[in-house]
Design an enzyme around this catalytic site. Sequence first.
Site, PDB file in Angstrom:
ATOM      1  N   HIS A  93       0.853 -32.315 -38.681  1.00  0.00           N
ATOM      2  CA  HIS A  93      -0.173 -32.411 -39.724  1.00  0.00           C
ATOM      3  C   HIS A  93      -0.227 -31.170 -40.600  1.00  0.00           C
ATOM      4  CE1 HIS A  93      -3.218 -30.426 -36.993  1.00  0.00           C
ATOM      5  NE2 HIS A  93      -3.700 -30.000 -38.139  1.00  0.00           N
ATOM      6  N   ASP A 229       2.194 -34.053 -32.222  1.00  0.00           N
ATOM      7  CA  ASP A 229       1.853 -33.386 -33.478  1.00  0.00           C
ATOM      8  C   ASP A 229       2.658 -32.100 -33.674  1.00  0.00           C
ATOM      9  OD1 ASP A 229       0.654 -32.605 -35.804  1.00  0.00           O
ATOM     10  OD2 ASP A 229      -1.395 -32.860 -35.090  1.00  0.00           O
ATOM     11  N   SER A 652      -4.512 -24.775 -35.758  1.00  0.00           N
ATOM     12  CA  SER A 652      -3.515 -25.812 -35.596  1.00  0.00           C
ATOM     13  C   SER A 652      -2.125 -25.222 -35.690  1.00  0.00           C
ATOM     14  CB  SER A 652      -3.685 -26.883 -36.660  1.00  0.00           C
ATOM     15  OG  SER A 652      -4.591 -27.818 -36.177  1.00  0.00           O
TER      16      SER A 652
HETATM   17  N1  ARG Z   1      -8.271 -32.868 -36.322  1.00  0.00           N
HETATM   18  C1  ARG Z   1      -7.117 -32.046 -36.481  1.00  0.00           C
HETATM   19  C2  ARG Z   1      -7.461 -30.841 -37.384  1.00  0.00           C
HETATM   20  O1  ARG Z   1      -8.541 -30.622 -37.737  1.00  0.00           O
HETATM   21  C3  ARG Z   1      -5.923 -32.798 -36.929  1.00  0.00           C
HETATM   22  C4  ARG Z   1      -5.999 -33.406 -38.297  1.00  0.00           C
HETATM   23  C5  ARG Z   1      -4.812 -34.183 -38.761  1.00  0.00           C
HETATM   24  N2  ARG Z   1      -4.742 -35.521 -38.217  1.00  0.00           N
HETATM   25  C6  ARG Z   1      -5.318 -36.632 -38.755  1.00  0.00           C
HETATM   26  N3  ARG Z   1      -5.213 -37.761 -38.110  1.00  0.00           N
HETATM   27  N4  ARG Z   1      -5.977 -36.624 -39.886  1.00  0.00           N
HETATM   28  O2  ARG Z   1      -6.847 -30.413 -38.291  1.00  0.00           O
HETATM   29  N1  ASP Z   2      -7.006 -29.604 -36.177  1.00  0.00           N
HETATM   30  C1  ASP Z   2      -7.471 -28.279 -36.508  1.00  0.00           C
HETATM   31  C2  ASP Z   2      -6.510 -27.539 -37.429  1.00  0.00           C
HETATM   32  O1  ASP Z   2      -5.835 -28.137 -38.225  1.00  0.00           O
HETATM   33  C3  ASP Z   2      -7.782 -27.506 -35.283  1.00  0.00           C
HETATM   34  C4  ASP Z   2      -9.201 -27.673 -34.848  1.00  0.00           C
HETATM   35  O2  ASP Z   2     -10.082 -27.798 -35.705  1.00  0.00           O
HETATM   36  O3  ASP Z   2      -9.434 -27.639 -33.640  1.00  0.00           O
HETATM   37  O4  ASP Z   2      -6.486 -26.333 -37.513  1.00  0.00           O
END
Ligand code: ARG
Ligand code: ASP
Length: 718
Positions: A93, A229, A652
């Site tokens: 991502h 990921d 991330s």
């Molecule tokens: N929640 C994670 C972060 O904040 C991954 C985001 C990307 N994935 C998604 N399905 N949108 O960045």
């Molecule tokens: N998914 C998040 C990021 O892209 C990490 C988090 O918020 O825990 O940095």
Amino acid sequence: MKKRTLIVMMALLTAWVGCRADEGMWIPMLLKKYNIEDMQRQGFRLTAEDIYAINQASLKDAVIGLGREGRPFSHFCTGELISGEGLMVTNHHCAFGMIQAHSSLEHNYLRDGFWAASRQEELANPGITASILVRMEDVTDQINARLTSDMTDEQHEAKVVEVCKELEKNAVEGTNLHAKIKPYFNGNQYFMSVFKIYKDVRLVGAPPSAIGKFGGDTDNWMWPRHTGDFSVLRIYAGEDNEPADYSPDNRPFRPATFFKVSAKGLHEGDFTMVFGYPGTTQEYLTSYAVEQIQEVENPNKVAIRTSKLNVINAAMNSDELLRIKYASKAASVANAWKKWQGEIKGLKRFNTVETKRQEEDRFRQWAQGNPAYRDLLDTYRKLYDERRPLALAAAYLNEAGRSGAEIVGWAGTVYNAMSGKSFAEDPAQAKSKLKARAEEYFKDYDAATDQKVLVEMLILYNRGLSAEWIPAEVQAAAKKGIEAYVANLFRKSVFASRATLDAFIDKADTDSYRKLEKDPAYRLYASITAFNRDRIQPGLSRIEQQVKRLNKTWLKAQMEMQPDKRFYADANSTLRISYGKVQGYAPNDAVYYKHFTTLRGIMEKDNPDIYDYDVPERLREIYRLRDFGPYTQDGEVPVCFVATNHTTGGNSGSPVLNADGHLIGLNFDRAWDGVMSDLQYHPEICRNISVDIRYVLFIIDKLAGARHLLDEMEIVTE
Ligand code: ARG
Ligand code: ASP
């Protein structure tokens, strides 16, 4: 046992629990002073110098802050070096935008994945920067020495800015390094970070989205999780191994050190450490601030995004090209949308506002006799009361207005470019730049979808606020009938299609921007922007300035009140360390979530009818044949695991390390039940989610057939 001994023991126990290892994001140069003993007690086998040293190579030299040209210090993600030839891993991502930019219907790397068969095939990503921390320094005293007690707040703040600029400049004069000073502990301390910033970062490989984004937005922020990921990048440098702009002649960067990869396996209770660039946390907010997030900001922003996502998701499900166009945008809209909901849930579950109120009552008692602190909380309360309507109006202005429908922001972008200085100075060059930008914008744009979004946004904007907080043009739309207003806007605006805009730009001279002032999309943009400038910002920024000053005092006062508590600085996009252990958790009564998931779970979720759970055929086949290679634990391929490391957005892609400092996974998310950790951390429920490095190796080997990449790595199995 004597009663007194019991009390003493209980006090010691609470003190110990009160500084649990899991919470906190620690500053690398201060580990030796504050954390290393604790870390070693938890099982860590290296020294503070192994992590951070300035006269010899240390692990910090292998941690990468990923940024963008122009703002390289706000790292959007973290990456880590895993070979002597600049090979780097981060999340899928994190590289999503890069993968998408290289994708088309013919080469759909988002859907099919991408693997460069040779170095020549690695793909350049202009604008992406990779920073390595060279050193850091506490500059608080140097700044304070230049401040005097007779300065007003404004003079004080201006002086800090001035001194920071000067110190940054002096620190890197005559070198190719970059320095950035940031405030810590709400401005009670300042540290300077000095970076070397590489500018040639190439895409080496990415799994198909059905692996890299498996579970999609359905599983996002959730545990149990089965997302692979990860993506693979490589840093290139000039012939001298120093940063250089992209050139086909650049060579793979040779780093001072890189992470060894551990395929040894992991167990519940194992020590883990996350080393990366957490973006923002707000752990020291008052109850007033938290209440406003929980009751005003989050719920309204969520509602606006819900209706936006309804439109975009329907479009994406209807057409493969629209799915590509909107993939990246939809993911980013959905990401914060879901997190805000989890945050509300967690804050309510743990009664954060009430707990904070009780702490504040204790503070009031303690501060009674102290004129510097006595009125602090009452001032906060007054400011947050004033802030409430402004915060609500700002939420609508941003979410439904400026970044609601794309055409609105785009109209502003083009207008500003055409009325700007560089257009007047060199129209021909400015025009070709603008056309290039338009090409990029329209590549991922669908006017019909955007038109539907604008209808929804204008309905909500008019419904959600009282008239005094609604920009004139937004109100006018409602009077004319929103459907008709929007249809007319899209029919007449030059911003709705590339052809009309290109034609306009071709004919444009330095005065043409005036014509745009009559364009309906621009008029909407202008009305919203003016409302922000005249009605929202003056009040909101005044309040926020004052809050910022109070926050500094508030944290200082708390430190005085609790001299034995180990405080940590909020995340600020600088390099930090969190440590804890691999551990499952109990989200609800009678339920315990194990600490890891496996490939078997992917097959359990497999469903060709659901986009997010459609497992690639090749992976099904590997599973059927159980062709797992050495990448198993107890007979199954591990996929993800959870641990108690305190992380946030920006973390991330961060390396997750074991007790020997070897790479066991890539951090990529947090579990829903604990995402309020940005505001308050609860060790029983806050978990970071990582992809197990063995799953990464397995995919590279068995699915991508890219063994040459594994050969570059140093993989430890004992
Ligand atoms: N929640 C994670 C972060 O904040 C991954 C985001 C990307 N994935 C998604 N399905 N949108 O960045
Ligand atoms: N998914 C998040 C990021 O892209 C990490 C988090 O918020 O825990 O940095």
